[in-house]
Design an enzyme around this catalytic site. Structure first.
Site, short mmCIF file in Angstrom:
data_model
loop_
_atom_site.label_atom_id
_atom_site.label_comp_id
_atom_site.label_asym_id
_atom_site.label_seq_id
_atom_site.Cartn_x
_atom_site.Cartn_y
_atom_site.Cartn_z
N TYR A 152 6.32 -18.07 -0.17
CA TYR A 152 6.45 -16.69 -0.63
C TYR A 152 5.86 -15.86 0.50
CZ TYR A 152 4.82 -12.34 -2.64
OH TYR A 152 4.58 -11.00 -3.15
N ARG A 159 11.32 -10.07 4.96
CA ARG A 159 11.41 -8.93 4.13
C ARG A 159 10.85 -7.86 5.09
NH1 ARG A 159 9.67 -7.83 -1.90
NH2 ARG A 159 7.53 -8.72 -1.06
N ARG A 225 4.37 -0.45 -7.33
CA ARG A 225 4.17 -0.99 -8.48
C ARG A 225 5.47 -0.54 -9.53
NH1 ARG A 225 1.36 -5.13 -7.82
NH2 ARG A 225 -0.75 -4.71 -6.74
N GLU A 332 4.52 -13.32 -15.36
CA GLU A 332 4.69 -11.98 -14.80
C GLU A 332 5.71 -11.51 -15.71
OE1 GLU A 332 5.06 -12.00 -10.35
OE2 GLU A 332 6.89 -10.96 -10.87
C1 3EB Z 1 1.58 -9.17 -7.41
O1 3EB Z 1 1.24 -8.18 -8.05
C2 3EB Z 1 2.41 -10.22 -8.31
O2 3EB Z 1 6.65 -9.82 -3.49
O3 3EB Z 1 8.26 -8.40 -4.24
C3 3EB Z 1 5.08 -9.02 -8.08
C4 3EB Z 1 6.06 -7.93 -7.75
C5 3EB Z 1 4.73 -9.73 -7.16
C6 3EB Z 1 6.76 -7.88 -6.76
C7 3EB Z 1 7.13 -9.11 -4.37
C8 3EB Z 1 5.39 -9.73 -5.93
C9 3EB Z 1 6.23 -8.98 -5.83
O4 3EB Z 1 1.27 -9.17 -6.29
C10 3EB Z 1 3.62 -10.63 -7.61
#
Ligand code: 3EB
Length: 360
Positions: A152, A159, A225, A332
């Site tokens: 990840y 990215r 978010r 999630e």
């Molecule tokens: C977090 O809040 C949980 O890397 O695109 C959530 C949404 C999460 C998107 C991303 C990762 C991603 O960190 C993980």
């Protein structure tokens, strides 16, 4: 008079019914989930075939985005896309082994991610689509360590480098997204872009992911978010994958029910923030379409129960088994709203998708 058809509609249907969509002019594209990934009968339409398990009793399912605008399909390098005047949906599937040259110092996943995002940004620049509403990222073994780093984290470097290479900000004005572990296959990315301005929505309960400290990896993840956009006279909200994180820390280690409730408290806070930023919008938890990723299949019933209890009304919700991007996260949840939901036959209002709904 019939209400005007919604500019964007999300339909969830069994993969076996995908072929009947081939003749529908309104299909932008989408993603299908099954384990193992099934070859799709989607013609030239941009659809991802993601290797991801569903609850045992369900067959393969597809998420399909529709728009009533005149649409045309195209291909740009590895990217398949379909666009109208306002919206563009695209997807790309890349074999990681193809990423990076032999002497490339980058991990293959990092190089493949950077190449995929570079191609996406090139396409969007060429087509005049500067706003991404949402990215979906899926690749196998998301928590596995290789090349001295969790995959990840490799993905996050690739990215972010592509954002930077295209002169895009990596804080504040970044799209909503999710990143999940698939059961196999290559790197799959889908995206929905628009010719409109999107406003990034942050969650007051959480540190913005693009400001996460380096304990979570050398580069912070590049996502907001949520994204808020006004399209066809309607406010729409695209909520990123949302986990049991407060501040920047994982809460409720090993307690999947509490993690599920924390996800939903976070989504509640994001919805409140979106309503504050778009006062006429009135987004409501029971009017959103959800996608719920559960790490351990045996936790599925618990997560389903918690979601149903928290929302307290039937909603459209797809449940999938997937690894989440921190090893201690067990669930999630992502969501979207303001667009139409359903088959389109019962008008354009937000509706239920009975076979995938959570019934309290
Ligand atoms: C977090 O809040 C949980 O890397 O695109 C959530 C949404 C999460 C998107 C991303 C990762 C991603 O960190 C993980």
């Amino acid at each position: 008079m019939m209400p005007a058809e919604a500019i964007l509609r999300l339909e969830v249907l069994p993969a076996s019914q995908l072929s009947r969509l081939a003749g529908q002019d309104s299909v932008l594209g989408g993603a299908c989930f099954s384990h193992p990934a099934r070859p799709l009968d989607a013609g030239e339409l941009p659809f991802l075939a993601v290797d991801m398990s569903l609850p045992a009793e369900e067959e393969a399912i597809c998420e399909v985005w529709h728009s009533p605008e005149p649409l045309e399909s195209g291909q740009h390098g590895p990217i398949r896309y379909r666009q109208g005047e306002t919206l563009l949906f695209g997807c790309v599937s890349l074999d990681e082994a193809a990423g990076g040259a032999a002497h490339d110092a980058r991990a293959p996943l990092q190089a493949t991610t950077e190449a995929a995002y570079q191609a996406i940004f090139e396409l969007l620049e060429a087509r005049g689509y500067h706003t991404v509403l949402r990215f979906w990222n899926y690749f196998p073994a998301i928590n596995r360590e290789s090349h001295t780093m969790e995959r990840y984290r490799q993905f996050n470097i690739g990215r972010q480098d592509a954002f930077l290479a295209h002169g895009r900000s990596v804080i504040d004005k970044v799209p909503a997204a999710c990143a999940l572990g698939s059961a196999g296959g290559g790197l799959h990315i889908a995206f929905l872009a628009a010719r409109a301005n999107v406003v990034g929505v942050e969650n007051p309960r959480q540190l913005s992911a693009y400001h996460y400290p380096s304990q979570y990896g050398p580069r912070s993840p590049t996502f907001s978010r949520a994204g808020l956009v006004r399209l066809g006279g309607r406010d729409m909200l695209f909520i990123s994958g949302t986990a049991s994180i407060v501040g920047h820390q994982t809460l409720h280690h090993g307690d999947v029910a509490a993690q599920t409730r924390e996800c939903l408290h976070n989504i509640t806070a994001i919805v409140a923030e979106a309503n504050r930023q778009a006062p006429g919008a009135d987004f409501r938890l029971d009017q959103l379409a959800y996608k719920v990723y559960v790490r351990h299949a045996e936790n599925l019933a618990t997560v389903r129960r918690e979601v149903a209890q928290f929302i307290g009304a039937p909603v459209s919700a797809v449940f999938l088994q997937a690894d989440v991007c921190r090893a201690d996260l067990m669930v999630e949840i992502e969501a979207s709203g303001g667009h139409a939901i359903g088959s389109g036959q019962a008008g354009n209002s937000v509706g239920n998708v009975p076979c995938f709904s959570t019934v309290p």
